[in-house]
Scaffold this motif. Structure first.
Motif, PDB file in Angstrom:
ATOM      1  N   MET A  48      49.347-127.349  89.804  1.00 39.55           N
ATOM      2  CA  MET A  48      48.241-126.940  88.942  1.00 39.55           C
ATOM      3  C   MET A  48      47.692-128.164  88.207  1.00 39.55           C
ATOM      4  N   ARG A  49      46.400-128.133  87.929  1.00 40.56           N
ATOM      5  CA  ARG A  49      45.754-129.261  87.259  1.00 40.56           C
ATOM      6  C   ARG A  49      45.095-128.778  85.977  1.00 40.56           C
ATOM      7  N   VAL A  50      45.313-129.518  84.887  1.00 44.03           N
ATOM      8  CA  VAL A  50      44.753-129.150  83.596  1.00 44.03           C
ATOM      9  C   VAL A  50      44.029-130.342  82.992  1.00 44.03           C
ATOM     10  N   CYS A  51      42.861-130.081  82.377  1.00 42.95           N
ATOM     11  CA  CYS A  51      42.154-131.089  81.602  1.00 42.95           C
ATOM     12  C   CYS A  51      42.311-130.748  80.130  1.00 42.95           C
ATOM     13  N   ILE A  52      42.634-131.732  79.328  1.00 40.87           N
ATOM     14  CA  ILE A  52      42.817-131.527  77.893  1.00 40.87           C
ATOM     15  C   ILE A  52      41.729-132.292  77.159  1.00 40.87           C
ATOM     16  N   ILE A  53      40.866-131.542  76.475  1.00 47.20           N
ATOM     17  CA  ILE A  53      39.776-132.169  75.721  1.00 47.20           C
ATOM     18  C   ILE A  53      40.240-132.358  74.286  1.00 47.20           C
ATOM     19  N   GLY A  54      40.547-133.608  73.967  1.00 48.71           N
ATOM     20  CA  GLY A  54      41.072-133.950  72.652  1.00 48.71           C
ATOM     21  C   GLY A  54      42.478-134.499  72.781  1.00 48.71           C
ATOM     22  N   ALA A  55      42.609-135.815  72.762  1.00 47.07           N
ATOM     23  CA  ALA A  55      43.921-136.453  72.900  1.00 47.07           C
ATOM     24  C   ALA A  55      44.506-136.768  71.536  1.00 47.07           C
ATOM     25  N   GLY A  56      44.474-135.774  70.650  1.00 47.31           N
ATOM     26  CA  GLY A  56      45.101-135.906  69.337  1.00 47.31           C
ATOM     27  C   GLY A  56      46.544-135.450  69.407  1.00 47.31           C
ATOM     28  N   SER A  57      47.105-135.090  68.265  1.00 52.39           N
ATOM     29  CA  SER A  57      48.525-134.751  68.211  1.00 52.39           C
ATOM     30  C   SER A  57      48.849-133.505  69.030  1.00 52.39           C
ATOM     31  N   CYS A  63      36.642-132.898  84.887  1.00 47.32           N
ATOM     32  CA  CYS A  63      37.249-131.560  84.854  1.00 47.32           C
ATOM     33  C   CYS A  63      37.059-130.810  86.171  1.00 47.32           C
ATOM     34  N   GLU A  64      36.326-131.397  87.094  1.00 52.15           N
ATOM     35  CA  GLU A  64      36.010-130.713  88.347  1.00 52.15           C
ATOM     36  C   GLU A  64      37.277-130.231  89.056  1.00 52.15           C
ATOM     37  N   GLY A  65      37.278-128.940  89.395  1.00 52.56           N
ATOM     38  CA  GLY A  65      38.367-128.370  90.167  1.00 52.56           C
ATOM     39  C   GLY A  65      39.644-128.089  89.399  1.00 52.56           C
ATOM     40  N   CYS A  71      44.809-134.433  82.894  1.00 54.79           N
ATOM     41  CA  CYS A  71      43.750-135.419  82.642  1.00 54.79           C
ATOM     42  C   CYS A  71      43.218-135.211  81.233  1.00 54.79           C
ATOM     43  N   PHE A  72      43.193-136.271  80.442  1.00 50.30           N
ATOM     44  CA  PHE A  72      42.633-136.210  79.087  1.00 50.30           C
ATOM     45  C   PHE A  72      41.149-136.564  79.116  1.00 50.30           C
ATOM     46  N   ILE A  73      40.342-135.781  78.417  1.00 54.71           N
ATOM     47  CA  ILE A  73      38.940-136.126  78.199  1.00 54.71           C
ATOM     48  C   ILE A  73      38.818-136.589  76.756  1.00 54.71           C
ATOM     49  N   THR A  74      38.470-137.846  76.552  1.00 51.35           N
ATOM     50  CA  THR A  74      38.446-138.413  75.208  1.00 51.35           C
ATOM     51  C   THR A  74      37.054-138.934  74.846  1.00 51.35           C
ATOM     52  N   LYS A  75      36.891-139.236  73.575  1.00 51.31           N
ATOM     53  CA  LYS A  75      35.638-139.816  73.104  1.00 51.31           C
ATOM     54  C   LYS A  75      35.477-141.235  73.642  1.00 51.31           C
ATOM     55  N   LYS A  76      34.244-141.686  73.636  1.00 48.53           N
ATOM     56  CA  LYS A  76      33.946-143.039  74.096  1.00 48.53           C
ATOM     57  C   LYS A  76      34.737-144.055  73.275  1.00 48.53           C
ATOM     58  N   GLY A  77      35.372-144.983  73.960  1.00 49.69           N
ATOM     59  CA  GLY A  77      36.111-146.028  73.274  1.00 49.69           C
ATOM     60  C   GLY A  77      37.543-145.669  72.922  1.00 49.69           C
ATOM     61  N   THR A 101      28.324-129.395  83.222  1.00 49.80           N
ATOM     62  CA  THR A 101      29.133-129.552  84.446  1.00 49.80           C
ATOM     63  C   THR A 101      29.595-128.185  84.957  1.00 49.80           C
ATOM     64  N   ARG A 102      28.820-127.155  84.644  1.00 40.89           N
ATOM     65  CA  ARG A 102      29.194-125.773  84.945  1.00 40.89           C
ATOM     66  C   ARG A 102      29.590-125.586  86.416  1.00 40.89           C
ATOM     67  N   ASP A 103      28.850-126.209  87.320  1.00 42.68           N
ATOM     68  CA  ASP A 103      29.129-126.023  88.745  1.00 42.68           C
ATOM     69  C   ASP A 103      30.473-126.611  89.163  1.00 42.68           C
ATOM     70  N   LYS A 104      31.004-127.553  88.363  1.00 39.21           N
ATOM     71  CA  LYS A 104      32.271-128.202  88.709  1.00 39.21           C
ATOM     72  C   LYS A 104      33.483-127.452  88.160  1.00 39.21           C
ATOM     73  N   ILE A 105      33.262-126.552  87.194  1.00 38.05           N
ATOM     74  CA  ILE A 105      34.384-125.846  86.556  1.00 38.05           C
ATOM     75  C   ILE A 105      34.263-124.335  86.741  1.00 38.05           C
ATOM     76  N   GLU A 106      33.630-123.952  87.825  1.00 41.28           N
ATOM     77  CA  GLU A 106      33.355-122.531  88.075  1.00 41.28           C
ATOM     78  C   GLU A 106      34.616-121.682  88.046  1.00 41.28           C
ATOM     79  N   ASN A 107      35.730-122.208  88.524  1.00 43.24           N
ATOM     80  CA  ASN A 107      36.978-121.435  88.605  1.00 43.24           C
ATOM     81  C   ASN A 107      37.997-121.826  87.536  1.00 43.24           C
ATOM     82  N   SER A 108      37.563-122.603  86.544  1.00 36.69           N
ATOM     83  CA  SER A 108      38.475-123.054  85.486  1.00 36.69           C
ATOM     84  C   SER A 108      38.527-122.032  84.352  1.00 36.69           C
TER      85      SER A 108
END
Length: 311
Positions: free
Chosen positions: A1-10, A67-69, A27-33, A92-99
């Motif tokens: 299974m694959r998970v994307c986590i938006i927010g790499a805080g505590s 986040c695709e897939g 996979c972490f999705i983080t702010k620029k920088g 990115t709606r088309d990439k996360i249709e089944n998420s």
């Protein structure tokens, strides 16, 4: 299974540790920088053990297209960023249709923002009463744990069981979690807890236990709880304790003692010059109360005090 986590805080790092430990791809999705913080790996230690991961064991990206897939998208960023995050995901709606999207934040009204974009079937909500303290950008300590994590769908209770694989992975990875058809009740229970403790702990700069030791701070917390019950009842919401007094009894006898040493995330945000989540805590209580013509002076005082400290 694959998970994307938006927010790499505590909280994001903490949950990632358990999912990685269970063999999931993260996979972490983080702010620029902010990607540099995680290029040295990260470590989570404390009550549930000691977990350390190399940067090669997960991915980090600033692009929501990553986040695709994925099977799950966990929202662990601060709640004030929700609309921006929802809009970015929508592009990115088309990439996360089944998420499936799981909102893991303090406060009330957070999942509703994502429901506006994606509908009730895709949005799940989680409640955590665990203390995650970020000591360094890539170092998190788990300090206290009051109850297992609960996950479900607050808009369609029967859909709650669709997240059983995520719950199983968290348990296999070493973190207690369960599916619940009553996540809304759990959220209001946490609202009572957080609204009474978080802002006062931040204003006075103390751990939760100190607030219960003084009759003066106890009086403030009692009034905050009373006001929240008034708001809940006016909207037809409920939690696991029918009366204010029955909740206060468990609050002072069990909930505060087992988290007595915890320093609230709001206090940590104030100390580090960051924006807090007061809007989705006491702030939302004040807003809901005004819409019903109810006075909530104690919640409003705490809300305005934190806004002053933020400034």
């Amino acid at each position: 299974m694959r998970v994307c986590i938006i927010g790499a805080g505590s909280v994001g790092l903490g949950l990632a540790a358990f999912l990685l430990n269970a063999g999931w791809s993260v996979c972490f999705i983080t702010k620029k920088g902010k990607t540099e913080d995680l290029k040295r790996g990260f470590r989570v230690y404390g009550l549930f053990g000691d977990f350390e991961f190399l940067a090669s064991e997960y991915c980090v990206s600033e692009d929501y297209a990553s986040c695709e897939g994925c099977d799950y998208i966990l929202i662990t960023a601060k709640s004030y960023a929700n609309r921006e995050i929802a809009e970015s995901l929508d592009r990115t709606r088309d990439k996360i249709e089944n998420s499936k999207i799981v909102v893991i934040q303090n406060g009330w009204g957070n999942s509703e923002i994502f429901k506006e974009f994606f509908g009730k079937e895709k949005i799940y909500t989680a409640r955590i009463i665990t203390g995650f303290e970020r000591e360094k950008p890539n170092l998190v300590k788990i300090t206290v744990h009051a109850d297992q994590m609960v996950i479900g769908n607050i808009f369609d209770k029967m859909l709650s069981f669709d997240v059983e694989d995520l719950v199983e992975a968290l348990n296999n990875g070493g973190f207690e979690a369960k599916v619940s058809c009553e996540v809304d009740k759990h959220l209001w229970a946490k609202m009572l807890y957080n609204c009474a403790l978080n802002p006062l702990g931040a204003i006075f700069g103390v751990e939760y236990g100190k607030l219960a030791e003084s009759e003066h701070s106890r009086n403030i917390m009692d009034r905050v709880i009373d006001e929240i019950y008034d708001v809940m009842e006016s909207y037809g919401y409920s939690t696991f304790w029918e009366t204010k007094e029955s909740y206060k009894k468990i609050f002072y006898s069990k909930l505060v003692p087992i988290t007595a040493e915890h320093r609230s995330s709001m206090l940590q945000d104030i100390e580090n010059g960051r924006k807090t989540e007061i809007e989705s805590l006491n702030g939302v209580v004040v807003k809901l109360a005004k819409d019903k013509g109810i006075d909530t002076p104690f919640n409003e005082f705490l809300y305005r005090s934190i806004k002053f400290l933020e400034g």
